[in-house]
Write a protein that holds these residues in place. Structure first.
Motif, mmCIF file in Angstrom:
data_model
loop_
_atom_site.group_PDB
_atom_site.id
_atom_site.type_symbol
_atom_site.label_atom_id
_atom_site.label_comp_id
_atom_site.label_asym_id
_atom_site.label_seq_id
_atom_site.Cartn_x
_atom_site.Cartn_y
_atom_site.Cartn_z
ATOM 1 N N SER A 1 0.835 -1.213 0.000
ATOM 2 C CA SER A 1 0.000 0.000 0.000
ATOM 3 C C SER A 1 0.863 1.253 0.000
ATOM 4 O O SER A 1 0.515 2.262 -0.624
ATOM 5 N N LYS B 1 2.003 1.860 -3.465
ATOM 6 C CA LYS B 1 0.900 2.400 -4.265
ATOM 7 C C LYS B 1 0.750 3.907 -4.093
ATOM 8 O O LYS B 1 0.278 4.610 -4.985
ATOM 9 N N SER B 2 1.100 4.381 -2.904
ATOM 10 C CA SER B 2 0.943 5.821 -2.652
ATOM 11 C C SER B 2 2.286 6.549 -2.736
ATOM 12 O O SER B 2 2.475 7.613 -2.145
ATOM 13 N N GLU C 1 -3.138 4.093 1.450
ATOM 14 C CA GLU C 1 -3.253 4.622 0.075
ATOM 15 C C GLU C 1 -3.682 6.081 0.078
ATOM 16 O O GLU C 1 -3.313 6.859 -0.802
#
Ligand SMILES: *Cc1c(COP(=O)(O)O)cnc(C)c1O
Length: 243
Positions: free
Chosen positions: A28, A31-32, A224
């Motif tokens: 996660s 992803k960010s 996220e």
């Protein structure tokens, strides 16, 4: 371990759970646009017996724990292996218990009124220590929940910034229970926006570093959306048994 109820299987599960959570945190974070190291994992230890908390500290690298209740933390703390472990209070705090908890924890995440912040400041001055706090936001404006209402929250900020021996390190929230990911994402994103807005204002005694949101059911989404501290209990230790 001498406790007769100590369950090796439960320990194995705790190890596995933490390993899996770390992998998911890492995914996660990426992803960010961040890394695993940018996200703090807090083990939420309410109702968890001391021996399993110690197991997770000694064997799984847990170095940040959160307790909800002053009384429960007081009853456990002497048996906990707390060397090098950060302790945060994350539950609603009554002003009459501030005196007890201030000397014992590294941070109070659940500051939900100016009055409480003032009392923390007073006790921090008495103990000659600087207390780190987070401001808790009631992001869903729910009647039943603690935390600053969104409107109140911005009103008190400059007053809180004047309090001696208190540093505001960030904000935290528990969003409304909802199954709708889109709605949940909206709450988390709003928190993230608040975090940056407050940071930009450069209030005195504010050191905006922590955006504390995300629990067992929603920590990946929270990360996220910008969380950098997730508070996870049941997914690590198993379902809570309240006595
Ligand atoms: C209990 C609790 C958590 C952890 O909840 P889980 O769903 O078990 O991960 C996190 N934050 C606060 C404030 C809590 O009270």
């Amino acid at each position: 371990m001498t406790t007769s109820s100590f369950d090796e299987k439960r320990c194995e599960a705790i190890s596995e759970n933490i390993k899996l959570i770390r992998e998911k945190i890492s995914a996660s974070a990426i992803k960010s646009g961040r890394n695993y190291e940018d996200i703090k994992l807090m083990a939420v230890t309410k109702t968890v017996p001391v021996e399993y908390i110690n197991y997770s500290i000694d064997n799984c690298g847990i170095d940040l724990i959160g307790e909800n209740k002053v009384q429960e933390f007081l009853s456990k703390k002497d048996e906990l292996h707390l060397d090098g472990v950060e302790k945060h209070l994350i539950g609603h705090l009554q002003t009459n218990k501030v005196k007890k908890i201030v000397p014992l924890v590294d941070m109070i995440q659940s500051v939900d009124s100016l009055h409480l912040a003032e009392e923390i400041s007073k006790q921090a001055v008495n103990n000659n220590l600087n207390m780190q706090i987070l401001l808790e936001v009631n992001i869903g404006n729910e009647e039943s929940k603690t935390g600053f209402q969104k409107s109140k929250f911005f009103e008190v900020m400059s007053q809180i910034s004047e309090l001696p021996m208190v540093t505001v390190n960030g904000i935290m929230t528990i969003p409304p229970i909802c199954d709708d990911e889109k709605e949940l994402r909206k709450y988390f994103t709003t928190m993230s926006q608040y975090f940056y807005d407050i940071k930009e204002k450069n209030y005195k005694n504010f050191n905006m570093e922590i955006l504390s949101m995300g629990m067992s059911g929603d920590y990946e989404l929270a990360i996220e959306c910008g969380a950098n501290l997730v508070r996870i209990g049941s997914l690590i230790y198993g379902a809570r048994i309240y006595k």
